[in-house]
Structures are given as structure tokens and as C-alpha cells.
Design an enzyme around this catalytic site. Structure first.
Site, PDB file in Angstrom:
ATOM      1  CG  HIS A  34      -0.282  -0.282   2.517  1.00 47.43           C
ATOM      2  ND1 HIS A  34       0.634   0.596   3.061  1.00 47.43           N
ATOM      3  CD2 HIS A  34      -0.360  -1.319   3.385  1.00 47.43           C
ATOM      4  CE1 HIS A  34       1.060   0.126   4.211  1.00 47.43           C
ATOM      5  NE2 HIS A  34       0.488  -1.053   4.434  1.00 47.43           N
ATOM      6  CG  HIS A  37       4.269  -1.724   1.918  1.00 48.63           C
ATOM      7  ND1 HIS A  37       2.962  -2.152   1.919  1.00 48.63           N
ATOM      8  CD2 HIS A  37       4.866  -2.364   2.952  1.00 48.63           C
ATOM      9  CE1 HIS A  37       2.769  -3.008   2.890  1.00 48.63           C
ATOM     10  NE2 HIS A  37       3.899  -3.162   3.541  1.00 48.63           N
ATOM     11  CD  GLN A  61       6.643 -11.416  10.576  1.00 49.93           C
ATOM     12  OE1 GLN A  61       7.715 -11.437   9.991  1.00 49.93           O
ATOM     13  NE2 GLN A  61       5.949 -10.289  10.736  1.00 49.93           N
ATOM     14  CD  GLN A 153       8.473  -4.953  11.891  1.00 50.45           C
ATOM     15  OE1 GLN A 153       7.916  -6.031  11.981  1.00 50.45           O
ATOM     16  NE2 GLN A 153       8.334  -4.179  10.827  1.00 50.45           N
ATOM     17  CG  LEU A 184      -2.212   3.905   4.416  1.00 57.17           C
ATOM     18  CD1 LEU A 184      -1.572   4.021   3.046  1.00 57.17           C
ATOM     19  CD2 LEU A 184      -3.726   3.824   4.277  1.00 57.17           C
TER      20      LEU A 184
HETATM   21  O1  PAF Z   1       6.651  -5.272   8.827  1.00 54.40           O
HETATM   22  C1  PAF Z   1       6.591  -6.298   8.125  1.00 54.40           C
HETATM   23  O2  PAF Z   1       5.945  -6.338   7.082  1.00 54.40           O
HETATM   24  C2  PAF Z   1       7.316  -7.559   8.578  1.00 54.40           C
HETATM   25  O3  PAF Z   1       7.257  -7.705   9.952  1.00 54.40           O
HETATM   26  C3  PAF Z   1       8.767  -7.662   8.073  1.00 54.40           C
HETATM   27  C4  PAF Z   1       9.640  -6.551   8.634  1.00 54.40           C
HETATM   28  C5  PAF Z   1       8.779  -7.600   6.555  1.00 54.40           C
HETATM   29  C6  PAF Z   1       9.377  -8.996   8.509  1.00 54.40           C
HETATM   30  O4  PAF Z   1       8.649 -10.078   8.015  1.00 54.40           O
END
Ligand code: PAF
Length: 281
Positions: A34, A37, A61, A153, A184
Site C-alpha cells: 500500500h 510501503h 512471526q 518492530q 495504512l
Molecule cells: O513489517 C513487516 O511487514 C514484517 O514484519 C517484516 C519486517 C517484513 C518482517 O517479516
């Protein structure tokens, strides 16, 4: 634009590019791209000679009852968006390529990964740091781009890069929001119109926090209490947590002072959303 599916091939390409003096920017994603990104991709294109977007829905994850299977995978749409944006390479490995039989090694950032989202998603950040470490080793980036919506993160990945001496500069880019304020997220696609309307309450609660702090409120519980009352006005909302923590250690603050992260997670129907804001008081 080329789509690369093997770690070895990605490493060969990136090693060659670096030897030729090109800088590499990596935008790690799980796809379902989106505007958030795209803003990371634009930043990478501006800073680097070569931009790699990784698209990998990372199984390790996700918890056993989470949305791994359901997670959107609009492969050709993502490829078109990357091509349009000017991306050089998509790295789209399979799960077997990333975690072949016999895989046993994980990267775990202690403490930072067990609070906030880590408390309700045990093992989540271990999965994130493990895959990001592997993506760094596959794509050999000079810079890697992450969104601030996933503030915890980003902080954990910065810690990991520093602690493990990855020669990568971790860039954290601003949250991109809809006009309504909703941050988003690929998971917004799960929301019905009415849940989406309810979810707007998260950004309104963060605005309220900013306003209260600007007015001089320094007691975190007073701020989080008012935020909770506002969020609970949305019929479908179920709060997971509202926390005001230090931006470095993610420890709850007793008095709002200096740089603090106000972070919130809540369920809207079956969808868990997060949002945050950084405040300097
Ligand atoms: O933020 C994300 O989309 C994910 O956690 C990542 C950093 C690509 C790791 O899979």
C-alpha cells in the site's frame, strides 16, 4: 525489474552490485503493498543506486491462531506496483528457501520483544528479527527501510542491527494515514466499512493524547485512561493495550517527560490493529 527467488542468486547479484560501487536499499515487506510501503520504496530509490523489495509472508512471526493462512497475497498486483515505482529487484523466496529442513537458528532481542505487542504475540518479534537478519544477509543492503507504524518492530530491528554489527543503516519512515486518520496497514483489507469507521478511533485517541500532553498533563495513566474512554466509544473496539513508554527501552514511564512513545493496539472484530505516536514533552 527482476524477481529473484533464491537466496544464493540474490546474494550473487548484490555482491556484484556492491563490488561495482552501487549502494543497495532494501524494503522488507510481506506484500499486499500500500502507499505506506510505496513511501519506503520512494525513500530507498532516492537514497540508493539499487532498490530491492523483499516480499515474504514470514510463517515464523505468526502465532498458531493468527492470520498466516489468511494474510493477503496479491502477487501480480504487488509486482505491478513495484515495477511502476521503479524497483530494481523483488526478492520473493519460498518458505522452504528461507527455512529449509534442519533450520535451527533464531535471533532474539531480549526484553524489547516481550512487552507491548510481544506480550500478546509471544515469539512474534523473534520471528521478525530472524527473518530480517536473513534478509540482510541475502540482500546485503547499505540501508533498510521500515515504517514507524510498527514502532516496536523498528526499535527492535535497530537494536539487533547495532548489537550484531550489521553494516546496515536502519531507516524508520513516517506513518502514512488515510484522510480519516486510519494508519495504512495490509490488515485494513480485513475490515468491513463499519469496522473501518470504528478503527478511526485509534488515531483520534493518539491526537487526544498529544493534546492532553501539550496542555501539560504528565500522568501517563490520566492520558491512557482518557484514550481508553474514547476508544471504547467505538462499538466493536476491544483494547489490547494502551501504553506510554520510553522510546529506547520501551519501559513504561512514570512521568511523561522527554521523548515518549504512545502506543495502542486494539481489536476491531477479528482484526488486531496497532498505531502510535512519538511525543516530546
Ligand atoms: O513489517 C513487516 O511487514 C514484517 O514484519 C517484516 C519486517 C517484513 C518482517 O517479516
Amino acid at each position: 525489474m527482476r524477481v529473484i527467488r533464491s537466496v544464493k542468486q540474490m546474494q550473487d547479484i548484490c555482491r556484484k552490485a556492491r563490488r561495482a560501487g552501487s549502494s543497495i536499499g532494501l524494503v522488507p515487506t510481506m506484500g499486499a503493498l500500500h502507499e505506506g510501503h510505496i513511501s519506503l520504496i520512494r525513500a530507498s530509490l532516492k537514497d540508493n543506486d539499487i532498490t530491492v523489495v523483499s516480499i515474504f509472508v514470514n510463517p515464523i512471526q505468526f502465532g498458531p491462531s493468527e492470520d498466516f493462512k489468511q494474510y493477503p497475497r496479491p502477487v501480480s498486483q504487488d509486482e505491478a506496483l513495484c515495477r511502476e515505482a521503479g524497483v530494481d529487484f523483488i526478492f520473493r523466496p519460498s518458505a522452504g528457501e528461507m527455512y529449509p529442513a534442519g533450520f535451527k537458528t533464531y535471533v532474539d532481542v531480549l526484553e524489547l520483544g516481550s512487552v507491548l505487542c510481544g506480550a500478546s504475540r509471544p515469539g512474534h518479534f523473534r520471528g521478525v528479527t530472524t527473518v530480517v537478519a536473513k534478509l540482510f544477509n541475502a540482500c546485503l543492503p547499505d540501508r533498510a527501510y521500515f515504517g514507524r507504524k510498527d514502532a516496536q518492530q523498528a526499535i527492535i530491528i535497530q537494536r539487533m542491527a547495532k548489537d550484531l554489527n550489521f553494516p546496515v543503516s536502519v531507516k524508520v519512515m513516517p506513518i502514512v494515514r488515510e484522510k480519516s486518520g486510519l494508519a495504512l496497514s495490509s490488515r485494513n483489507t480485513y475490515l468491513s466499512q463499519s469496522l473501518k469507521r470504528d478503527a478511526q478511533v485509534l488515531s483520534r485517541a493518539l491526537c487526544l493524547a498529544r493534546k492532553l500532553i501539550r496542555q501539560g498533563v504528565r500522568d501517563p495513566e490520566r492520558v491512557t485512561g482518557k484514550m481508553a474512554s474514547l476508544i471504547n466509544t467505538a462499538k466493536s473496539a476491544k483494547i489490547d493495550y494502551i501504553s506510554i513508554v520510553s522510546t529506547e527501552h520501551l519501559k513504561p514511564v512514570r512521568v511523561i517527560r522527554g521523548s515518549c512513545l504512545v502506543a495502542v493496539a486494539a481489536w476491531f472484530g477479528g482484526t488486531r490493529l496497532i498505531d502510535n505516536t512519538v511525543i516530546s514533552a
